[in-house]
Design a protein around this motif. Structure first.
Motif, short mmCIF file in Angstrom:
data_model
loop_
_atom_site.label_atom_id
_atom_site.label_comp_id
_atom_site.label_asym_id
_atom_site.label_seq_id
_atom_site.Cartn_x
_atom_site.Cartn_y
_atom_site.Cartn_z
N THR A 43 0.82 -1.21 0.00
CA THR A 43 0.00 0.00 0.00
C THR A 43 0.86 1.26 0.00
OG1 THR A 43 -0.16 -0.12 2.42
CG2 THR A 43 -1.94 -1.13 1.14
N ASP A 44 2.17 1.09 -0.01
CA ASP A 44 3.06 2.24 -0.12
C ASP A 44 3.54 2.32 -1.57
OD1 ASP A 44 4.92 0.25 -0.40
OD2 ASP A 44 6.10 0.76 1.38
N SER A 45 4.65 2.98 -1.81
CA SER A 45 5.14 3.20 -3.17
C SER A 45 6.12 2.12 -3.63
CB SER A 45 5.81 4.57 -3.25
OG SER A 45 6.91 4.65 -2.34
N SER A 46 6.13 0.97 -2.97
CA SER A 46 7.14 -0.05 -3.26
C SER A 46 7.22 -0.42 -4.73
CB SER A 46 6.88 -1.31 -2.43
OG SER A 46 7.12 -1.09 -1.06
N ALA A 47 6.09 -0.74 -5.35
CA ALA A 47 6.11 -1.23 -6.74
C ALA A 47 6.66 -0.17 -7.70
CB ALA A 47 4.71 -1.66 -7.15
N ALA A 48 6.15 1.05 -7.60
CA ALA A 48 6.60 2.12 -8.49
C ALA A 48 8.07 2.45 -8.25
CB ALA A 48 5.73 3.35 -8.30
N LEU A 49 8.47 2.46 -6.98
CA LEU A 49 9.86 2.77 -6.65
C LEU A 49 10.79 1.70 -7.20
CD1 LEU A 49 11.99 4.44 -5.17
CD2 LEU A 49 11.44 3.15 -3.09
N ALA A 50 10.42 0.44 -7.03
CA ALA A 50 11.26 -0.65 -7.53
C ALA A 50 11.42 -0.56 -9.05
CB ALA A 50 10.67 -2.00 -7.14
N ALA A 51 10.33 -0.28 -9.75
CA ALA A 51 10.40 -0.15 -11.21
C ALA A 51 11.30 1.01 -11.61
CB ALA A 51 9.01 0.02 -11.78
N SER A 52 11.21 2.13 -10.89
CA SER A 52 12.02 3.30 -11.22
C SER A 52 13.50 3.04 -10.98
CB SER A 52 11.57 4.51 -10.39
OG SER A 52 11.96 4.39 -9.04
N LEU A 53 13.80 2.07 -10.11
CA LEU A 53 15.19 1.74 -9.79
C LEU A 53 15.72 0.60 -10.66
CD1 LEU A 53 15.03 2.05 -5.90
CD2 LEU A 53 16.11 3.64 -7.49
N GLY A 54 14.94 0.19 -11.64
CA GLY A 54 15.42 -0.78 -12.61
C GLY A 54 15.06 -2.22 -12.36
N ALA A 55 14.27 -2.50 -11.33
CA ALA A 55 13.88 -3.88 -11.04
C ALA A 55 12.75 -4.33 -11.97
CB ALA A 55 13.44 -4.02 -9.59
N HIS A 56 12.68 -5.61 -12.20
CA HIS A 56 11.53 -6.20 -12.88
C HIS A 56 10.47 -6.44 -11.81
CE1 HIS A 56 8.96 -8.53 -15.39
NE2 HIS A 56 9.26 -9.69 -14.84
N VAL A 57 9.34 -5.78 -11.90
CA VAL A 57 8.31 -5.86 -10.88
C VAL A 57 7.20 -6.80 -11.31
CG1 VAL A 57 6.62 -4.56 -9.51
CG2 VAL A 57 8.84 -3.54 -10.07
N VAL A 58 6.87 -7.74 -10.43
CA VAL A 58 5.80 -8.70 -10.66
C VAL A 58 4.76 -8.51 -9.58
CG1 VAL A 58 5.20 -11.16 -10.74
CG2 VAL A 58 7.37 -10.37 -11.70
N GLY A 59 3.50 -8.44 -9.95
CA GLY A 59 2.43 -8.31 -8.97
C GLY A 59 1.88 -9.67 -8.59
N GLU A 60 1.73 -9.92 -7.29
CA GLU A 60 1.11 -11.15 -6.81
C GLU A 60 0.05 -10.77 -5.78
OE1 GLU A 60 -0.62 -14.03 -6.18
OE2 GLU A 60 1.05 -14.64 -7.47
N PRO A 61 -1.23 -10.76 -6.19
CA PRO A 61 -2.29 -10.31 -5.27
C PRO A 61 -2.60 -11.27 -4.14
CG PRO A 61 -3.23 -11.08 -7.34
CD PRO A 61 -1.75 -11.08 -7.53
N VAL A 62 -2.27 -12.54 -4.31
CA VAL A 62 -2.53 -13.51 -3.24
C VAL A 62 -1.48 -13.32 -2.16
CG1 VAL A 62 -2.69 -15.95 -2.64
CG2 VAL A 62 -3.56 -15.14 -4.85
N ARG A 63 -1.94 -12.93 -0.97
CA ARG A 63 -1.00 -12.66 0.11
C ARG A 63 -0.33 -13.94 0.61
NH1 ARG A 63 -1.29 -7.89 3.24
NH2 ARG A 63 -1.64 -6.15 1.80
N GLY A 64 0.93 -13.82 0.93
CA GLY A 64 1.67 -14.94 1.49
C GLY A 64 3.09 -14.95 0.98
N PHE A 65 4.04 -15.25 1.88
CA PHE A 65 5.44 -15.28 1.49
C PHE A 65 5.68 -16.30 0.39
CE2 PHE A 65 9.84 -16.80 2.00
CZ PHE A 65 10.52 -15.61 1.90
N GLY A 66 5.08 -17.47 0.52
CA GLY A 66 5.25 -18.50 -0.50
C GLY A 66 4.65 -18.11 -1.83
#
Length: 232
Positions: A43-66
């Motif tokens: 719910t913070d800016s993690s996804a957008a920030l990671a993309a701006s820093l050059g990471a490949h961002v993948v969204g996973e809506p199902v909560r859980g570390f696994g």
């Protein structure tokens, strides 16, 4: 993607509200390696920030570390995949040395044994739970491990062949148990463990630790799988 443009290794970084830690983590990714940040409903800016820093961002809506780890593994393309927490408690810059036994064919799975660098880096309740899990792993698999460390490395195709099904806190343990059942060579190396940025979503509280141990006990209760042979 051609072999020439494929990264030397992929680094899967499960992420849930880690904007404070991401700049440090991503700047430590080794040259020629790809960071795969799996946003697990931040719910913070993690996804957008990671993309701006050059990471490949993948969204996973199902909560859980696994669930996050599994999504990162599916998105990976490099022959070797590493996993690392995204909270600045572990240094991704150490991954080349950790992965070297895998790259060199000397081990099939390498785990980073956490060595705290400061008081409070590893809460006592989490450390005690980890010690108990290490004992249960030895009894279940025969592996004399000291830590179910989140920093690890293995070959991508071999990991996919383990058919990991846990989507909660038991994912790291299931990886080790199924690797042992398959006859993998599992190695443990020391890595420094720093105070994390923010509070852990899993072991930051007694309740979170209890849920994690519950998930892992369920994994340990699974019947042994037939050996499929170690990856080569």
């Amino acid at each position: 993607m051609t072999d020439r443009h494929r990264p030397l290794a992929d680094v899967v970084l499960p992420c849930l509200n880690e904007a404070a830690a991401l700049p440090w983590v991503l700047e430590r990714i080794p040259p020629g390696w790809q960071a795969i940040v799996v946003d697990n409903g931040s719910t913070d800016s993690s996804a957008a920030l990671a993309a701006s820093l050059g990471a490949h961002v993948v969204g996973e809506p199902v909560r859980g570390f696994g669930a996050a780890c599994a999504a990162g593994l599916r998105a990976a393309t490099a022959p070797v995949v590493c996993f690392c927490d995204c909270d600045a408690s572990l240094d991704p810059g150490l991954l080349p040395s950790l992965a070297q036994p895998v790259l060199g064919g000397e081990a099939d799975l390498v785990l980073g044994r956490r060595r705290p660098t400061a008081h409070g880096a590893w809460p006592m309740h989490a450390r005690l739970a980890n010690r108990e899990l290490a004992r249960l792993i030895r009894r279940r698999t025969g592996l004399r491990l000291h830590d179910l460390g989140p920093m690890r490395a293995a070959r991508r195709e071999a990991l996919l062949g383990l058919h990991l099904t846990d989507r909660r806190s038991g994912y790291p343990l299931q990886m080790v148990v199924r690797a042992a059942d398959a006859g993998w060579r599992v190695r443990e190396v020391d890595v420094p463990y720093y105070p994390r940025a923010g509070r852990s979503k899993v072991t930051g509280t007694w309740r979170g630790t209890w849920y994690a141990v519950r998930d892992m006990r369920a994994v340990l209760g699974e019947p042994p799988r037939s050996p499929a042979g170690a990856p080569r």
